[in-house]
Design a protein around this motif. Structure first.
Motif, PDB file in Angstrom:
ATOM      1  N   GLY A   1      30.271  33.838   2.086  1.00 34.11           N
ATOM      2  CA  GLY A   1      31.516  34.021   2.808  1.00 34.11           C
ATOM      3  C   GLY A   1      32.418  34.960   2.067  1.00 34.11           C
ATOM      4  O   GLY A   1      32.100  35.474   1.010  1.00 34.11           O
ATOM      5  N   ASP A   2      33.538  35.168   2.660  1.00 34.74           N
ATOM      6  CA  ASP A   2      34.565  35.983   2.085  1.00 34.74           C
ATOM      7  C   ASP A   2      35.068  35.282   0.842  1.00 34.74           C
ATOM      8  O   ASP A   2      35.394  34.107   0.884  1.00 34.74           O
ATOM      9  N   SER A   3      35.136  35.990  -0.292  1.00 38.59           N
ATOM     10  CA  SER A   3      35.602  35.342  -1.504  1.00 38.59           C
ATOM     11  C   SER A   3      37.113  35.176  -1.516  1.00 38.59           C
ATOM     12  O   SER A   3      37.658  34.472  -2.347  1.00 38.59           O
ATOM     13  N   ALA A   4      37.800  35.814  -0.585  1.00 40.04           N
ATOM     14  CA  ALA A   4      39.253  35.691  -0.521  1.00 40.04           C
ATOM     15  C   ALA A   4      39.640  34.346   0.056  1.00 40.04           C
ATOM     16  O   ALA A   4      38.921  33.755   0.842  1.00 40.04           O
ATOM     17  N   VAL A   5      40.791  33.888  -0.377  1.00 38.04           N
ATOM     18  CA  VAL A   5      41.338  32.643   0.166  1.00 38.04           C
ATOM     19  C   VAL A   5      42.568  33.021   0.982  1.00 38.04           C
ATOM     20  O   VAL A   5      43.374  33.834   0.561  1.00 38.04           O
TER      21      VAL A   5
ATOM     22  N   GLU B   1      36.141  21.577  -1.853  1.00 39.44           N
ATOM     23  CA  GLU B   1      36.523  21.761  -3.252  1.00 39.44           C
ATOM     24  C   GLU B   1      36.643  23.246  -3.581  1.00 39.44           C
ATOM     25  O   GLU B   1      37.579  23.669  -4.270  1.00 39.44           O
ATOM     26  N   SER B   2      35.714  24.062  -3.082  1.00 43.33           N
ATOM     27  CA  SER B   2      35.785  25.508  -3.328  1.00 43.33           C
ATOM     28  C   SER B   2      37.065  26.106  -2.756  1.00 43.33           C
ATOM     29  O   SER B   2      37.733  26.910  -3.413  1.00 43.33           O
ATOM     30  N   ALA B   3      37.417  25.728  -1.525  1.00 38.62           N
ATOM     31  CA  ALA B   3      38.648  26.228  -0.921  1.00 38.62           C
ATOM     32  C   ALA B   3      39.855  25.807  -1.751  1.00 38.62           C
ATOM     33  O   ALA B   3      40.764  26.604  -2.015  1.00 38.62           O
ATOM     34  N   LEU B   4      39.853  24.560  -2.174  1.00 34.94           N
ATOM     35  CA  LEU B   4      40.966  24.032  -2.957  1.00 34.94           C
ATOM     36  C   LEU B   4      41.089  24.764  -4.295  1.00 34.94           C
ATOM     37  O   LEU B   4      42.181  25.209  -4.667  1.00 34.94           O
ATOM     38  N   LEU B   5      39.999  24.905  -5.023  1.00 35.20           N
ATOM     39  CA  LEU B   5      40.049  25.549  -6.331  1.00 35.20           C
ATOM     40  C   LEU B   5      40.424  27.023  -6.231  1.00 35.20           C
ATOM     41  O   LEU B   5      41.181  27.532  -7.060  1.00 35.20           O
ATOM     42  N   ARG B   6      39.918  27.725  -5.222  1.00 37.19           N
ATOM     43  CA  ARG B   6      40.318  29.122  -5.029  1.00 37.19           C
ATOM     44  C   ARG B   6      41.806  29.218  -4.722  1.00 37.19           C
ATOM     45  O   ARG B   6      42.504  30.103  -5.203  1.00 37.19           O
ATOM     46  N   GLY B   7      42.291  28.292  -3.910  1.00 39.39           N
ATOM     47  CA  GLY B   7      43.706  28.293  -3.574  1.00 39.39           C
ATOM     48  C   GLY B   7      44.585  27.983  -4.773  1.00 39.39           C
ATOM     49  O   GLY B   7      45.619  28.628  -4.979  1.00 39.39           O
ATOM     50  N   LEU B   8      44.183  27.002  -5.572  1.00 37.73           N
ATOM     51  CA  LEU B   8      44.959  26.679  -6.762  1.00 37.73           C
ATOM     52  C   LEU B   8      44.989  27.857  -7.725  1.00 37.73           C
ATOM     53  O   LEU B   8      46.027  28.145  -8.334  1.00 37.73           O
ATOM     54  N   ALA B   9      43.875  28.550  -7.851  1.00 38.18           N
ATOM     55  CA  ALA B   9      43.833  29.736  -8.707  1.00 38.18           C
ATOM     56  C   ALA B   9      44.783  30.811  -8.187  1.00 38.18           C
ATOM     57  O   ALA B   9      45.488  31.459  -8.965  1.00 38.18           O
ATOM     58  N   ALA B  10      44.835  30.980  -6.864  1.00 37.86           N
ATOM     59  CA  ALA B  10      45.733  31.976  -6.276  1.00 37.86           C
ATOM     60  C   ALA B  10      47.194  31.635  -6.535  1.00 37.86           C
ATOM     61  O   ALA B  10      48.052  32.516  -6.584  1.00 37.86           O
TER      62      ALA B  10
ATOM     63  N   ALA C   1      44.128  21.309   1.333  1.00 39.42           N
ATOM     64  CA  ALA C   1      45.540  21.249   0.971  1.00 39.42           C
ATOM     65  C   ALA C   1      45.784  20.137  -0.035  1.00 39.42           C
ATOM     66  O   ALA C   1      45.168  19.077   0.046  1.00 39.42           O
ATOM     67  N   VAL C   2      46.680  20.388  -0.964  1.00 40.85           N
ATOM     68  CA  VAL C   2      47.142  19.363  -1.893  1.00 40.85           C
ATOM     69  C   VAL C   2      48.178  18.527  -1.153  1.00 40.85           C
ATOM     70  O   VAL C   2      49.111  19.056  -0.556  1.00 40.85           O
ATOM     71  N   ARG C   3      48.006  17.224  -1.173  1.00 45.57           N
ATOM     72  CA  ARG C   3      48.909  16.315  -0.458  1.00 45.57           C
ATOM     73  C   ARG C   3      49.939  15.674  -1.378  1.00 45.57           C
ATOM     74  O   ARG C   3      51.023  15.323  -0.942  1.00 45.57           O
ATOM     75  N   ASP C   4      49.588  15.516  -2.658  1.00 44.17           N
ATOM     76  CA  ASP C   4      50.496  14.863  -3.588  1.00 44.17           C
ATOM     77  C   ASP C   4      50.085  15.241  -5.006  1.00 44.17           C
ATOM     78  O   ASP C   4      48.891  15.339  -5.296  1.00 44.17           O
ATOM     79  N   VAL C   5      51.068  15.456  -5.864  1.00 41.64           N
ATOM     80  CA  VAL C   5      50.793  15.740  -7.277  1.00 41.64           C
ATOM     81  C   VAL C   5      51.600  14.779  -8.123  1.00 41.64           C
ATOM     82  O   VAL C   5      52.823  14.699  -7.999  1.00 41.64           O
ATOM     83  N   GLY C   6      50.890  14.039  -8.971  1.00 43.76           N
ATOM     84  CA  GLY C   6      51.545  13.131  -9.898  1.00 43.76           C
ATOM     85  C   GLY C   6      51.454  13.681 -11.307  1.00 43.76           C
ATOM     86  O   GLY C   6      51.077  14.833 -11.522  1.00 43.76           O
ATOM     87  N   ALA C   7      51.768  12.852 -12.264  1.00 42.21           N
ATOM     88  CA  ALA C   7      51.757  13.279 -13.658  1.00 42.21           C
ATOM     89  C   ALA C   7      50.352  13.636 -14.139  1.00 42.21           C
ATOM     90  O   ALA C   7      50.175  14.559 -14.931  1.00 42.21           O
TER      91      ALA C   7
ATOM     92  N   ILE D   1      52.308  23.707 -14.164  1.00 43.20           N
ATOM     93  CA  ILE D   1      51.081  23.614 -13.370  1.00 43.20           C
ATOM     94  C   ILE D   1      51.343  22.786 -12.115  1.00 43.20           C
ATOM     95  O   ILE D   1      50.924  23.153 -11.008  1.00 43.20           O
ATOM     96  N   ARG D   2      52.051  21.664 -12.247  1.00 43.90           N
ATOM     97  CA  ARG D   2      52.386  20.851 -11.071  1.00 43.90           C
ATOM     98  C   ARG D   2      53.181  21.673 -10.060  1.00 43.90           C
ATOM     99  O   ARG D   2      52.930  21.617  -8.862  1.00 43.90           O
ATOM    100  N   HIS D   3      54.122  22.454 -10.553  1.00 50.51           N
ATOM    101  CA  HIS D   3      54.930  23.297  -9.668  1.00 50.51           C
ATOM    102  C   HIS D   3      54.053  24.350  -8.984  1.00 50.51           C
ATOM    103  O   HIS D   3      54.179  24.581  -7.776  1.00 50.51           O
ATOM    104  N   ALA D   4      53.161  24.988  -9.743  1.00 50.64           N
ATOM    105  CA  ALA D   4      52.274  26.015  -9.170  1.00 50.64           C
ATOM    106  C   ALA D   4      51.369  25.413  -8.102  1.00 50.64           C
ATOM    107  O   ALA D   4      51.138  26.029  -7.059  1.00 50.64           O
ATOM    108  N   ILE D   5      50.858  24.213  -8.343  1.00 49.01           N
ATOM    109  CA  ILE D   5      49.960  23.561  -7.386  1.00 49.01           C
ATOM    110  C   ILE D   5      50.678  23.294  -6.070  1.00 49.01           C
ATOM    111  O   ILE D   5      50.112  23.445  -4.998  1.00 49.01           O
ATOM    112  N   LEU D   6      51.947  22.931  -6.142  1.00 48.87           N
ATOM    113  CA  LEU D   6      52.709  22.595  -4.939  1.00 48.87           C
ATOM    114  C   LEU D   6      53.381  23.787  -4.282  1.00 48.87           C
ATOM    115  O   LEU D   6      53.883  23.666  -3.171  1.00 48.87           O
ATOM    116  N   ALA D   7      53.405  24.932  -4.948  1.00 48.97           N
ATOM    117  CA  ALA D   7      54.077  26.107  -4.387  1.00 48.97           C
ATOM    118  C   ALA D   7      53.439  26.495  -3.070  1.00 48.97           C
ATOM    119  O   ALA D   7      52.230  26.386  -2.878  1.00 48.97           O
ATOM    120  N   ASP D   8      54.253  26.970  -2.131  1.00 48.48           N
ATOM    121  CA  ASP D   8      53.766  27.432  -0.831  1.00 48.48           C
ATOM    122  C   ASP D   8      53.731  28.951  -0.851  1.00 48.48           C
ATOM    123  O   ASP D   8      54.774  29.599  -0.826  1.00 48.48           O
TER     124      ASP D   8
END
Length: 154
Positions: A3-7, A41-50, A89-95, A140-147
């Motif tokens: 597939g397309d490697s872009a997210v 998981e691949s979609a999630l990890l690519r998105g978190l990296a972005a 999509a990330v639904r919740d981020v805790g400590a 990192i928590r902030h980056a994960i939740l950023a839109d």
């Protein structure tokens, strides 16, 4: 699957596209059940990296993510050469832990999309050397939740 490697950022997460290859299927041409959560998981990890909260950033801090809970509901099979849209999509981020969910959908022609599976997972941060649970740094928590979508950059 290839597939397309872009997210693609979407308002509440990330989306990738894949085309099913023969290597992903059993003898009957149906995608093996284990590939569905792997794609999410691949979609999630690519998105978190972005967003700047991916595995490389975590590794630089001596952390890795591990899956602690996985739940998959299957609704229909994926088959050889199907075009799949995978959203996560990330639904919740805790400590220490994050909760995420995703879907695998088949799109064919002009017809409506067909939900193939829904995945929910919980992953936690651990120390890369000891494997002990570790806190996610605030940045990192902030980056994960950023839109990252234009709608979220208001």
């Amino acid at each position: 699957m290839t597939g397309d490697s872009a997210v693609d950022p979407v308002p509440d997460g990330f989306r990738i596209h894949h085309v099913v290859e023969q290597v992903d299927t059993d003898d009957s041409g149906v995608v093996h059940f284990s590939r569905h959560p792997s794609l999410v998981e691949s979609a999630l990890l690519r998105g978190l990296a972005a967003r700047g909260g991916g595995m490389l950033e975590l590794r630089a801090l001596g952390l890795v993510l591990v899956v602690s809970r996985l739940r998959v509901s299957y609704h229909a099979p994926a088959r050889f050469l199907d075009r799949l849209e995978v959203s996560a999509a990330v639904r919740d981020v805790g400590a220490v832990q994050c909760r995420a969910s995703g879907t695998v959908v088949r799109r064919s022609g002009d017809g409506p999309p067909l939900l193939l599976s829904r995945t929910e997972l919980v992953f936690g941060a651990v120390d890369a050397e000891t494997g002990e649970p570790a806190a996610l740094p605030a940045a990192i928590r902030h980056a994960i939740l950023a839109d990252p979508t234009p709608q979220g950059r208001g």
